[in-house]
Design an enzyme around this catalytic site. Structure first.
Site, PDB file in Angstrom:
ATOM      1  CB  VAL A  41       4.365   9.339  78.668  1.00  0.00           C
ATOM      2  CG1 VAL A  41       3.937   9.159  80.111  1.00  0.00           C
ATOM      3  CG2 VAL A  41       3.889   8.163  77.825  1.00  0.00           C
ATOM      4  N   GLY A  79      11.628  13.928  81.018  1.00  0.00           N
ATOM      5  CA  GLY A  79      11.130  13.424  79.733  1.00  0.00           C
ATOM      6  C   GLY A  79       9.858  14.168  79.348  1.00  0.00           C
ATOM      7  CE  LYS A 138       7.411  -4.897  74.877  1.00  0.00           C
ATOM      8  NZ  LYS A 138       6.563  -3.859  75.450  1.00  0.00           N
ATOM      9  N   GLY A 189       8.182  13.980  76.336  1.00  0.00           N
ATOM     10  CA  GLY A 189       7.656  13.407  75.101  1.00  0.00           C
ATOM     11  C   GLY A 189       6.160  13.181  75.205  1.00  0.00           C
TER      12      GLY A 189
HETATM   13  P1  NAD Z   1       8.782   9.648  73.768  1.00  0.00           P
HETATM   14  O1  NAD Z   1       9.877   9.179  72.880  1.00  0.00           O
HETATM   15  O2  NAD Z   1       7.602  10.339  73.180  1.00  0.00           O
HETATM   16  O3  NAD Z   1       9.391  10.646  74.855  1.00  0.00           O
HETATM   17  C1  NAD Z   1      10.541  10.373  75.594  1.00  0.00           C
HETATM   18  C2  NAD Z   1      11.211  11.705  75.887  1.00  0.00           C
HETATM   19  O4  NAD Z   1      12.282  11.475  76.801  1.00  0.00           O
HETATM   20  C3  NAD Z   1      11.805  12.371  74.646  1.00  0.00           C
HETATM   21  O5  NAD Z   1      11.393  13.719  74.585  1.00  0.00           O
HETATM   22  C4  NAD Z   1      13.308  12.243  74.875  1.00  0.00           C
HETATM   23  O6  NAD Z   1      14.049  13.323  74.293  1.00  0.00           O
HETATM   24  C5  NAD Z   1      13.382  12.269  76.383  1.00  0.00           C
HETATM   25  N1  NAD Z   1      14.610  11.697  76.961  1.00  0.00           N
HETATM   26  C6  NAD Z   1      15.343  10.657  76.523  1.00  0.00           C
HETATM   27  N2  NAD Z   1      16.404  10.463  77.325  1.00  0.00           N
HETATM   28  C7  NAD Z   1      16.310  11.395  78.307  1.00  0.00           C
HETATM   29  C8  NAD Z   1      17.102  11.710  79.443  1.00  0.00           C
HETATM   30  N3  NAD Z   1      18.225  11.040  79.725  1.00  0.00           N
HETATM   31  N4  NAD Z   1      16.713  12.732  80.241  1.00  0.00           N
HETATM   32  C9  NAD Z   1      15.593  13.452  79.951  1.00  0.00           C
HETATM   33  N5  NAD Z   1      14.822  13.193  78.880  1.00  0.00           N
HETATM   34  C10 NAD Z   1      15.177  12.181  78.072  1.00  0.00           C
HETATM   35  O7  NAD Z   1       8.358   8.364  74.627  1.00  0.00           O
HETATM   36  P2  NAD Z   1       7.029   8.167  75.465  1.00  0.00           P
HETATM   37  O8  NAD Z   1       6.037   7.421  74.655  1.00  0.00           O
HETATM   38  O9  NAD Z   1       6.660   9.462  76.101  1.00  0.00           O
HETATM   39  O10 NAD Z   1       7.526   7.148  76.596  1.00  0.00           O
HETATM   40  C11 NAD Z   1       8.244   7.602  77.731  1.00  0.00           C
HETATM   41  C12 NAD Z   1       8.486   6.440  78.687  1.00  0.00           C
HETATM   42  O11 NAD Z   1       7.243   5.884  79.082  1.00  0.00           O
HETATM   43  C13 NAD Z   1       9.284   5.269  78.090  1.00  0.00           C
HETATM   44  O12 NAD Z   1      10.074   4.697  79.123  1.00  0.00           O
HETATM   45  C14 NAD Z   1       8.214   4.283  77.673  1.00  0.00           C
HETATM   46  O13 NAD Z   1       8.702   2.962  77.655  1.00  0.00           O
HETATM   47  C15 NAD Z   1       7.220   4.484  78.799  1.00  0.00           C
HETATM   48  N6  NAD Z   1       5.848   4.102  78.445  1.00  0.00           N
HETATM   49  C16 NAD Z   1       5.212   4.706  77.409  1.00  0.00           C
HETATM   50  C17 NAD Z   1       3.903   4.335  77.119  1.00  0.00           C
HETATM   51  C18 NAD Z   1       3.139   5.020  75.996  1.00  0.00           C
HETATM   52  O14 NAD Z   1       1.918   4.831  75.946  1.00  0.00           O
HETATM   53  N7  NAD Z   1       3.769   5.796  75.141  1.00  0.00           N
HETATM   54  C19 NAD Z   1       3.247   3.361  77.888  1.00  0.00           C
HETATM   55  C20 NAD Z   1       3.930   2.759  78.958  1.00  0.00           C
HETATM   56  C21 NAD Z   1       5.231   3.144  79.226  1.00  0.00           C
END
Ligand code: NAD
Length: 354
Positions: A186, A182, A81, A184
């Site tokens: 995922v 969340g 990382k 977003g």
């Molecule tokens: P993203 O930014 O697209 O979505 C995250 C969402 O969570 C946003 O809509 C945000 O407003 C919301 N959020 C933030 N704080 C919050 C809270 N306290 N309560 C409720 N909602 C809240 O991110 P993502 O890509 O969907 O990733 C989400 C999680 O999954 C992260 O922890 C990331 O590290 C993990 N992750 C993502 C991937 C990937 O492929 N994108 C892979 C492995 C792990």
């Protein structure tokens, strides 16, 4: 100043480099935890750290997490990382990206980078001008690569179905109540897939409009983000923040299963034991959320061989996630051990540190 190897997050990392490039102002840390299974792969986080020690902690902790995730996904890659330390305005310049690309190139293929928090596909394209050891680049239709979010969501969806079968004896998600924290990339993807199967969805996002829009689209109910962890449900699916499963969070849970994509959901390792004691089935985060790294690492490995990679190969590998979870839960049941501890032990074995 204490030595790096006395830091709490130090875990016999193979190599840690601090990069400073005076002309561009780049300061970065590249941590390689393990190359036992292949080149160390893991994204680059662009972040402003109030204390530089926080950047080192992230680099050490996240690179170890990538070793475990990649090993448990059956990938021929190790774990690494990088973090790029931004100023308080979050300034990221093309010169910094070039200098960072040069630093990755100088590692001679021992480190492969990708997107993480604060990084975009466009940043990866800029870094790719200086090194070939980068993935998460735009993909042609039908090829591996591109946005990892939908692939991560697919793995989580399959993992949730496996958890419902294991814990609740359900062979369908029809009527299974899933609370998604969340909405977003995922969480939204997971909700859309579950909605097609008739799951009863409760949706929450710190941006309430986002949760309401998704609820309108898929037919669920939007709730305040502060309340979702205590929602009565079959499955709580955390897809926003890390460290939400602490003493307070676990006490509030009213579910049979925790299965979601957020990284580092357990505040501390012993919180896995607390879930186990409460009889809640936990899907270890780095096992269930590996779909994205499966996609981008396959993109990288194929490109290195001069081949394009059929997306169906990626899908087949993601389809193996439920089987991996099942073997963890079976061992957990047989040995009476928390599932996170079983997964950690399996991962350590795979990276030659058992
Ligand atoms: P993203 O930014 O697209 O979505 C995250 C969402 O969570 C946003 O809509 C945000 O407003 C919301 N959020 C933030 N704080 C919050 C809270 N306290 N309560 C409720 N909602 C809240 O991110 P993502 O890509 O969907 O990733 C989400 C999680 O999954 C992260 O922890 C990331 O590290 C993990 N992750 C993502 C991937 C990937 O492929 N994108 C892979 C492995 C792990």
């Amino acid at each position: 100043m204490s030595a790096l190897w006395t830091e709490p997050d130090w875990d016999e990392h193979e190599r840690v480099e601090v990069v400073h490039h005076r002309a561009s102002g780049l300061t970065a840390i590249i941590a390689l935890h393990s190359t036992h299974l292949g080149p160390a792969a893991g994204g680059t986080r662009f972040w402003h750290y109030a204390e530089a020690s926080g950047a080192m902690r992230d680099a050490l902790r996240l690179s170890r997490g990538m070793s475990f995730k990649n090993a448990m996904a059956g990938l021929p890659i190790g774990g690494g990382k990088a973090v790029v330390l931004l100023d308080k305005n979050g300034t990221k310049t093309p010169e910094m990206l070039e200098a960072f690309g040069d630093a990755v190139e100088a590692m001679g293929g021992r480190y492969v980078t990708a997107e993480d928090v604060g990084a975009s596909e466009a940043d990866m394209v800029a870094i790719a001008q200086r090194t070939s050891h980068v993935c998460g680049l735009p993909a042609e239709e039908g090829d591996a690569g591109g946005d990892p979010g939908p692939f991560t969501a697919m793995g989580i969806y399959l993992g949730i179905k496996a958890a419902a079968a294991h814990k609740l004896g359900k062979d369908s998600m029809e009527g299974v109540r899933v609370a998604v924290q969340g909405c977003g990339s995922v969480g939204g993807g997971v909700a859309r897939l579950l909605a097609k199967d008739g799951a009863d969805l409760v949706l929450a996002d710190i941006d309430i409009k986002r949760a309401q829009e998704l609820a309108r689209e898929v037919g669920g109910t939007a709730v305040e983000s502060d309340n979702v962890i205590g929602t009565q449900c079959d499955v709580f699916s955390p897809n926003a923040l890390g460290a939400i499963l602490d003493d307070e969070g676990i006490a509030r849970l009213d579910c049979a299963i925790v299965a979601g994509g957020a990284n580092n959901q357990l505040a501390r390792r012993e919180h896995g034991k607390r879930l186990h004691e409460r009889g809640i089935l936990y899907a270890p985060d780095y096992v269930i959320n590996a779909g994205g790294i499966i996609n981008v690492s396959w993109e990288y490995l194929c490109r290195q061989r001069g081949e394009t990679c059929d997306i169906n190969e990626v899908r087949q590998r993601i389809a193996q996630i439920p089987g991996r979870l099942q073997s963890i839960w079976d061992a957990s049941d047989a040995e009476g051990r928390p599932s996170n501890e079983v997964a950690d032990a399996m991962a350590m074995e795979l990276i030659g540190r058992g």
